[in-house]
Scaffold this motif. Structure first.
Motif, PDB file in Angstrom:
ATOM      1  N   SER A 238     -10.069  46.704  -6.350  1.00  0.00           N
ATOM      2  CA  SER A 238     -11.119  47.396  -6.607  1.00  0.00           C
ATOM      3  C   SER A 238     -10.871  48.497  -7.174  1.00  0.00           C
ATOM      4  N   SER A 239      -9.462  48.836  -7.506  1.00  0.00           N
ATOM      5  CA  SER A 239      -9.096  49.860  -8.506  1.00  0.00           C
ATOM      6  C   SER A 239      -8.342  49.420  -9.484  1.00  0.00           C
ATOM      7  N   LEU A 240      -8.239  50.313 -10.480  1.00  0.00           N
ATOM      8  CA  LEU A 240      -7.683  50.026 -11.723  1.00  0.00           C
ATOM      9  C   LEU A 240      -6.287  50.562 -11.761  1.00  0.00           C
ATOM     10  N   ASP A 241      -5.320  49.802 -12.340  1.00  0.00           N
ATOM     11  CA  ASP A 241      -3.886  50.426 -12.303  1.00  0.00           C
ATOM     12  C   ASP A 241      -4.034  50.764 -13.835  1.00  0.00           C
ATOM     13  N   PRO A 242      -3.914  51.970 -14.164  1.00  0.00           N
ATOM     14  CA  PRO A 242      -3.904  52.699 -15.423  1.00  0.00           C
ATOM     15  C   PRO A 242      -2.504  52.405 -16.256  1.00  0.00           C
ATOM     16  N   ARG A 243      -1.509  51.696 -15.591  1.00  0.00           N
ATOM     17  CA  ARG A 243      -0.454  51.496 -16.498  1.00  0.00           C
ATOM     18  C   ARG A 243      -0.710  50.065 -17.425  1.00  0.00           C
ATOM     19  N   VAL A 244      -1.738  49.175 -17.049  1.00  0.00           N
ATOM     20  CA  VAL A 244      -2.108  48.001 -17.787  1.00  0.00           C
ATOM     21  C   VAL A 244      -2.942  48.360 -18.887  1.00  0.00           C
ATOM     22  N   ILE A 245      -3.817  49.597 -18.863  1.00  0.00           N
ATOM     23  CA  ILE A 245      -4.251  49.958 -20.159  1.00  0.00           C
ATOM     24  C   ILE A 245      -3.095  50.660 -21.159  1.00  0.00           C
ATOM     25  N   ILE A 246      -2.354  51.268 -20.726  1.00  0.00           N
ATOM     26  CA  ILE A 246      -1.190  51.884 -21.378  1.00  0.00           C
ATOM     27  C   ILE A 246      -0.584  50.791 -22.189  1.00  0.00           C
ATOM     28  N   TYR A 247      -0.163  49.782 -21.395  1.00  0.00           N
ATOM     29  CA  TYR A 247       0.672  48.571 -22.084  1.00  0.00           C
ATOM     30  C   TYR A 247      -0.059  47.814 -22.773  1.00  0.00           C
ATOM     31  N   VAL A 248      -1.500  47.706 -22.695  1.00  0.00           N
ATOM     32  CA  VAL A 248      -2.366  46.966 -23.806  1.00  0.00           C
ATOM     33  C   VAL A 248      -2.315  47.683 -24.847  1.00  0.00           C
ATOM     34  N   GLU A 249      -2.408  49.036 -24.846  1.00  0.00           N
ATOM     35  CA  GLU A 249      -2.666  49.978 -26.102  1.00  0.00           C
ATOM     36  C   GLU A 249      -1.136  49.831 -26.787  1.00  0.00           C
ATOM     37  N   ARG A 250      -0.050  49.758 -26.057  1.00  0.00           N
ATOM     38  CA  ARG A 250       1.177  49.855 -26.745  1.00  0.00           C
ATOM     39  C   ARG A 250       1.168  48.523 -27.394  1.00  0.00           C
ATOM     40  N   LEU A 251       0.863  47.237 -26.790  1.00  0.00           N
ATOM     41  CA  LEU A 251       1.050  46.079 -27.481  1.00  0.00           C
ATOM     42  C   LEU A 251       0.035  45.895 -28.532  1.00  0.00           C
ATOM     43  N   LEU A 252      -0.914  46.425 -28.617  1.00  0.00           N
ATOM     44  CA  LEU A 252      -1.967  46.676 -29.998  1.00  0.00           C
ATOM     45  C   LEU A 252      -1.444  47.354 -30.805  1.00  0.00           C
ATOM     46  N   ALA A 253      -0.703  48.562 -30.396  1.00  0.00           N
ATOM     47  CA  ALA A 253      -0.131  49.227 -31.569  1.00  0.00           C
ATOM     48  C   ALA A 253       1.014  48.729 -32.093  1.00  0.00           C
ATOM     49  N   LEU A 254       1.839  47.782 -31.279  1.00  0.00           N
ATOM     50  CA  LEU A 254       2.840  47.079 -31.901  1.00  0.00           C
ATOM     51  C   LEU A 254       2.585  45.835 -32.470  1.00  0.00           C
ATOM     52  N   ARG A 255       1.485  45.578 -32.750  1.00  0.00           N
ATOM     53  CA  ARG A 255       0.794  44.039 -33.272  1.00  0.00           C
ATOM     54  C   ARG A 255       1.055  43.092 -32.746  1.00  0.00           C
ATOM     55  N   LYS A 256       1.562  43.088 -31.498  1.00  0.00           N
ATOM     56  CA  LYS A 256       1.718  41.868 -30.617  1.00  0.00           C
ATOM     57  C   LYS A 256       0.622  41.156 -30.010  1.00  0.00           C
ATOM     58  N   LEU A 257      -0.649  42.076 -30.022  1.00  0.00           N
ATOM     59  CA  LEU A 257      -1.793  41.565 -29.692  1.00  0.00           C
ATOM     60  C   LEU A 257      -2.873  42.046 -30.672  1.00  0.00           C
ATOM     61  N   ASP A 258      -3.881  41.555 -30.916  1.00  0.00           N
ATOM     62  CA  ASP A 258      -5.139  42.151 -31.459  1.00  0.00           C
ATOM     63  C   ASP A 258      -6.261  42.097 -30.671  1.00  0.00           C
ATOM     64  N   ALA A 259      -7.456  42.909 -31.170  1.00  0.00           N
ATOM     65  CA  ALA A 259      -8.677  43.006 -30.069  1.00  0.00           C
ATOM     66  C   ALA A 259      -9.324  42.004 -29.542  1.00  0.00           C
ATOM     67  N   SER A 260      -9.271  40.812 -30.329  1.00  0.00           N
ATOM     68  CA  SER A 260      -9.899  39.397 -29.720  1.00  0.00           C
ATOM     69  C   SER A 260      -8.862  38.907 -28.624  1.00  0.00           C
ATOM     70  N   ASP A 261      -7.762  39.469 -28.733  1.00  0.00           N
ATOM     71  CA  ASP A 261      -6.828  38.630 -27.561  1.00  0.00           C
ATOM     72  C   ASP A 261      -6.920  39.700 -26.348  1.00  0.00           C
ATOM     73  N   VAL A 262      -7.228  40.836 -26.458  1.00  0.00           N
ATOM     74  CA  VAL A 262      -7.580  41.618 -25.155  1.00  0.00           C
ATOM     75  C   VAL A 262      -8.973  41.446 -24.652  1.00  0.00           C
ATOM     76  N   LEU A 263      -9.818  41.103 -25.568  1.00  0.00           N
ATOM     77  CA  LEU A 263     -11.135  40.905 -25.044  1.00  0.00           C
ATOM     78  C   LEU A 263     -11.338  39.519 -24.334  1.00  0.00           C
ATOM     79  N   SER A 264     -10.728  38.348 -25.120  1.00  0.00           N
ATOM     80  CA  SER A 264     -10.500  37.144 -24.526  1.00  0.00           C
ATOM     81  C   SER A 264      -9.962  36.974 -23.004  1.00  0.00           C
TER      82      SER A 264
END
Length: 1032
Positions: free
Chosen positions: A56-82
């Protein structure tokens, strides 16, 4: 591949558990990726998977790690949305999927949408054409799923008879997806990709989804929807499959010709019929009063322009018509009183506003003319009514006298005109004093006893109610500001036992003006130091709460109507104040409070409810655990942990004024629980029902409050007891309960019809709700025609429109109106019927109103309630957009639609320009009742095609290499690549505690959708998720 998934799963879990900083996460993730590269889709799915069944609550670390992996080009936007879509509540269940699947909290989706919106709007993304194509595909699927999911929920609630607005979090997610969509269709690279011929299927799916999503979004977020619609028009993202499905040029030409024909439809003469204003006032007064001065005066000006003489005449006649109609329909005494109050207390005040206009008006002539149009059988002379042996007309025999006295009070008539207009000597004159808000407020502040007298006078039909309501409303706000709790308690107790006074108050001001200060006062209620006795605090708090609940239940108010926020105490009480809390969900503080109250009620070795019990638990906390207290009591009594005598003895406390308000939440929980057939508690429940309902309190104040509370919950109690009686016809303890609440029934001012009323419309042979609505339109049209000599109005209640919208939906309700207007036009009564149709479509409504009632003249204007369903105006816009296709088959229907649409839009535009805010909706909409699940193409195929097309279209070399690498990653076993990565400090390595071979459950190849079992029992079938992005 399984070994790579296990490595990354353990790595990410440990990072989240130990709260690794972003810079350390960057280094560790880069090192692990170099040794054990994992496709972005699988990596995103591992990171975004829910880690508990009821997150019922969000772990803010998940968002931080998503942003870091996007910045490192290990993920792209479609990966995250999917990955986010995979665990979204919006994604439909697949055929073999467990319905108890785990989902992420909506806050996660909202934040992801906003972060990616920023990335796309700044041009930071997409970094490749493949990312662009895949992102468009998954966003298209999400739009379609969201519309279907939210619409289905609304339909289920509607069929269950539940009135519930979308929760704020649901609205936030819709808006966030809308903003992401704005970022996409305003992104040059996205637009460039969508223009490629190779992506025509992706573009088609995108246009279909956005064409449905925009009207859906407009129901709650009109500003974002309008922005999207502009971009949609600019880039031609329109679904042309319905308009020209076979691509035939000749059909397109035929539609263009038909559109030209519609433009040439000749309007019928404009009639301002008597029935039109009759419908308008019915809509204002059918349930919660919507009688805002601004909306009434502006509506009159739009219909009559500068002819104030006819404005006043028609207003008076329509108010008498509404009252006569209620008498002929045998409406309840409370409804009759409300309508009388409007005529006597409200109409004279509206007339004084018209007389102050710059346009000339003689009020005496207006009143004389209006009374000559009134049905004399409904409003006989007082002496005639007194002498009537049957007594059938006595209820309205004094109405004309009361109205004329009120007009005299406000200076609209000379004294010698009363006898002439009545045709006899009046039995009584006007009040001695005309009240003014300023003087009344000053008297209340100087002498509190005065306010009690004024509240008693609210039920007088003498023309002074408006000033009293204004003064009392302001005085309540003043007492809240000065924290005069004893005075507030007295006023609230007096008002809550006078339901007719509540009706009068809402005829002159918004609910928020009265209730928002009280709700905020309860929100801010705190214990200040040692207050000595705490029981009186509960007494004062409860009196205020009962008045709020009386308003809420009588008029079906939401927290939006109260002008408060979702996280306030009263809003939370309305949301969950009748739901018990499971032991697992109880907080430690709630558990201590619950134990303290249970011991106070039922522990015979103690002194009972001591001062410490009240002191240790704030009233706000107590009322939120009341259903749980009842639940524990019933369970303990059923299990014979508590004796029935002990329970009855403890419940005696609930007949004292300091705890009586808790019966609202407690009885509501009991009615829900009693109807469940999964327990054996019915005998205990019936004993408690008898104790709480039939055993009246001893003190006078407690008896009055108990009666009010029984009225508040009477509707729920009656439905519960009648259902139980059908299930258990041999039980003899149900009928006494029904008899006990008989005097409290019909408390709610509902917009929906009773079963009896519904049967009157449908029990006639060959009659349905559709045909009965058509019959009503026919009767109103014929009464409105110039040739009609009928004085008494036809039977009408606006509940019929509300009920039709609820049961039939906006489309079929509108179709009934259109069909009858068409039939009347064919019978040469089209001008009158057109005014009836426009009046019905434009009528103000409690919910989803085409004409918002904003109470802009009140101390606190009404807030905008969320949209939940299509209204008739929006459905008419849809019909108008499709009218060209009707020209060849039903030209008169097409012409009727065009005329109605022109007149409706013109009227609402005129209202908006005359100072009354009204939502300007110029786009097709999605009906929450009428919509059906769309046929969504297979997302797997859509994504595959999108990626393949970007390569065929000459995508950049980097993208080609990435696609090749991803394809290799899918088919090569790279398990050995993890060797040499030293992450032992995080428990990742070959040692036993952090061994990558640890059993993490079945983790087959993900294909974005299949995350394996993960403790959720989700199966191993790749197709179960409906998402398969192989070779993307």
């Amino acid at each position: 591949m399984d070994s790579l998934i296990k490595e990354w799963a353990l790595f990410l879990d440990r990072c989240l558990e130990t709260r690794i900083r972003a810079d350390l996460f960057d280094a560790a993730a880069t090192q692990l990726y170099g040794k054990s590269p994992l496709p972005g889709r699988k990596l995103a799915a591992l990171l975004l998977k829910p880690r508990s069944a009821a997150a019922s609550s969000l772990d803010p670390r998940v968002i931080i790690y998503v942003e870091r992996l996007l910045a490192l080009r290990k993920l792209d936007a479609s990966d995250v949305l999917s990955a986010a879509y995979q665990y979204s509540r919006d994604r439909p269940l697949q055929s073999k999927e467990d319905s108890s699947r785990w989902n992420n909290p909506p806050e996660l989706e909202e934040i992801i949408f906003h972060r990616l919106h920023k990335a796309f709007s700044t041009g930071e993304r997409p970094v490749s054409n493949a990312e662009a194509a895949r992102t468009v595909a998954v966003v298209s699927a999400w739009m379609a799923s969201m519309v279907t999911s939210h619409t289905s929920s609304s339909m289920i609630q509607a069929m269950a008879g539940i009135q519930q607005h979308p929760q704020q979090q649901s609205i936030n997610v819709r808006e966030a997806l809308g903003m992401l969509l704005v970022g996409l269709i305003e992104n040059i690279r996205i637009l460039d990709v969508l223009t490629k011929d190779e992506l025509k299927d992706t573009r088609k799916y995108f246009t279909q989804s956005i064409s449905t999503f925009i009207p859906f979004l407009s129901q709650t977020s009109l500003q974002i929807a309008n922005r999207l619609e502009l971009s949609q028009k600019e880039h031609d993202f329109h679904d042309k499959s319905l308009a020209n499905g076979n691509g035939d040029a000749s059909e397109s030409t035929a539609l263009e010709v038909a559109a030209l024909q519609l433009e040439g439809v000749i309007d019928l003469p404009l009639l301002n019929t008597r029935a039109g204003l009759y419908i308008f006032l019915n809509a204002l007064l059918v349930a919660r009063p919507l009688t805002d001065d601004y909306i009434i005066i502006n509506y009159l000006h739009v219909r009559h322009k500068i002819d104030t003489q006819n404005m006043a005449t028609d207003l008076i006649a329509a108010a008498f018509d509404v009252l006569a109609n209620a008498m002929y329909r045998n409406e309840s005494s409370q409804i009759m009183f409300s309508l009388k109050s409007f005529l006597v207390n409200k109409v004279p005040l509206l007339l004084t506003q018209l007389t102050s206009s710059i346009y000339p008006m003689t009020s005496e002539i207006c009143i004389t003319t209006a009374l000559s149009h009134v049905d004399p059988n409904a409003f006989p002379a007082f002496s005639q009514g007194f002498e009537d042996i049957m007594g059938s007309n006595n209820a309205l025999s004094d109405v004309r006298q009361d109205f004329l006295n009120a007009c005299l009070l406000h200076g609209l008539l000379p004294a010698n005109a009363i006898e002439r207009l009545l045709g006899e000597t009046p039995m009584q004159g006007p009040p001695e004093t005309k009240y003014f808000k300023k003087h009344l407020l000053s008297q209340c502040k100087d002498n509190f006893e005065k306010v009690n007298l004024f509240i008693d006078e609210l039920e007088n039909l003498d023309g002074n109610a408006g000033a009293i309501v204004a003064a009392v409303t302001k005085f309540i706000s003043h007492l809240c500001e000065t924290q005069m709790t004893m005075y507030l308690k007295t006023i609230c107790n007096l008002l809550s036992r006078k339901p007719q006074a509540l009706d009068v108050m809402l005829q002159f001001t918004s609910p928020a003006s009265i209730l928002r200060p009280l709700c905020q006062f309860l929100d801010e209620w705190r214990y200040e130091g040692d207050q000595g006795e705490y029981q009186p605090v509960y007494d004062e708090f409860g009196a205020i709460l009962v008045l709020i609940m009386a308003f809420v239940y009588r008029f079906d108010l939401s927290y939006h109507d109260l002008g408060i926020t979702y996280d306030s105490f009263v809003a939370q009480l309305l949301e969950r104040g009748h739901h018990s809390i499971t032991p697992e969900e109880l907080t430690d503080v709630q558990g201590r409070h619950l134990g303290s109250w249970l011991r106070g009620f039922y522990d015979s070795d103690k002194e009972g409810l001591s001062n410490e019990v009240f002191a240790s638990c704030r009233p706000q906390d107590f009322y939120l655990i009341v259903p749980t207290l009842f639940s524990q009591t019933v369970m303990a009594c059923s299990a014979e942990v508590l004796s029935l005598d002990s329970v009855k003895g403890g419940l005696e406390y609930l007949h004292e004024t300091f705890l009586l308000p808790s019966l609202v939440g407690g009885l509501c929980w009991m009615t829900c629980h009693a109807l469940k057939q999964t327990h054996q508690d019915l005998d205990v429940l019936m004993q408690i029902f008898h104790k709480l309902i039939r055993s009246a309190p001893t003190s006078g104040d407690a008896q009055a409050m108990h009666s009010t509370i029984m009225s508040i919950v009477s509707s729920r109690l009656e439905k519960c007891f009648r259902t139980l009686k059908r299930r258990h016809p041999n039980r003899t303890d149900i009928e006494p309960l029904l008899q006990a609440i008989k005097g409290n029934l019909n408390y709610e001012r509902s917009i929906y019809s009773s079963v009896t009323e519904l049967e009157q419309w449908t029990n006639v042979p060959h009659s349905t709700l559709n045909t009965s609505l058509r019959h009503t339109v026919q009767q109103l049209s014929q009464w409105a025609s110039a040739t009609s000599l009928q004085l008494n109005p036809p039977s009408y209640t606006h509940r019929q429109v509300y009920t039709s919208l609820k049961i039939l939906g906006a489309s079929r309700t509108l179709r009934a109106i259109i069909d009858e207007v068409k039939a009347q036009t064919d019978a040469e009564n089209g001008a009158a019927a057109l005014d009836i149709g426009v009046s019905l479509i434009c009528a103000p409504a409690i919910e989803n109103s085409a004409l918002p009632v904003d109470w802009v003249g009140s101390p606190m204007p009404a807030s905008v309630s969320p949209r939940t369903h299509m209204n008739l105006r929006e459905m008419l816009k849809v019909e108008f957009d499709n009218a060209a296709s009707l020209i060849s088959t039903d030209p008169l229907a097409a012409e009727t639609i065009v005329r109605l649409h022109r007149r409706v839009e013109a009227q609402l535009l005129a209202l908006s320009q005359s100072g009354l805010p009204t939502a300007q909706i110029d786009l097709p909409d999605v009906g929450m009742v009428d919509v059906q699940a769309q046929n969504m193409p297979d997302l797997d195929k859509a994504m595959n095609d999108a990626a393949a097309a970007t390569i065929a279209a000459g995508g950049d070399l980097n993208m080609g290499k990435q696609a090749l690498q991803r394809s290799l990653d899918e088919h090569l076993d790279m398990a050995a690549a993890g060797a040499g990565l030293d992450l032992s400090g995080m428990g990742v390595g070959s040692g036993a505690p952090g061994d990558m071979s640890a059993d993490l459950g079945s983790l087959p190849d993900l294909d974005l959708g299949d995350m394996g079992d993960m403790g959720m029992g989700m199966g191993d079938d790749d197709d179960e998720w409906g998402l398969d992005f192989n070779n993307m």
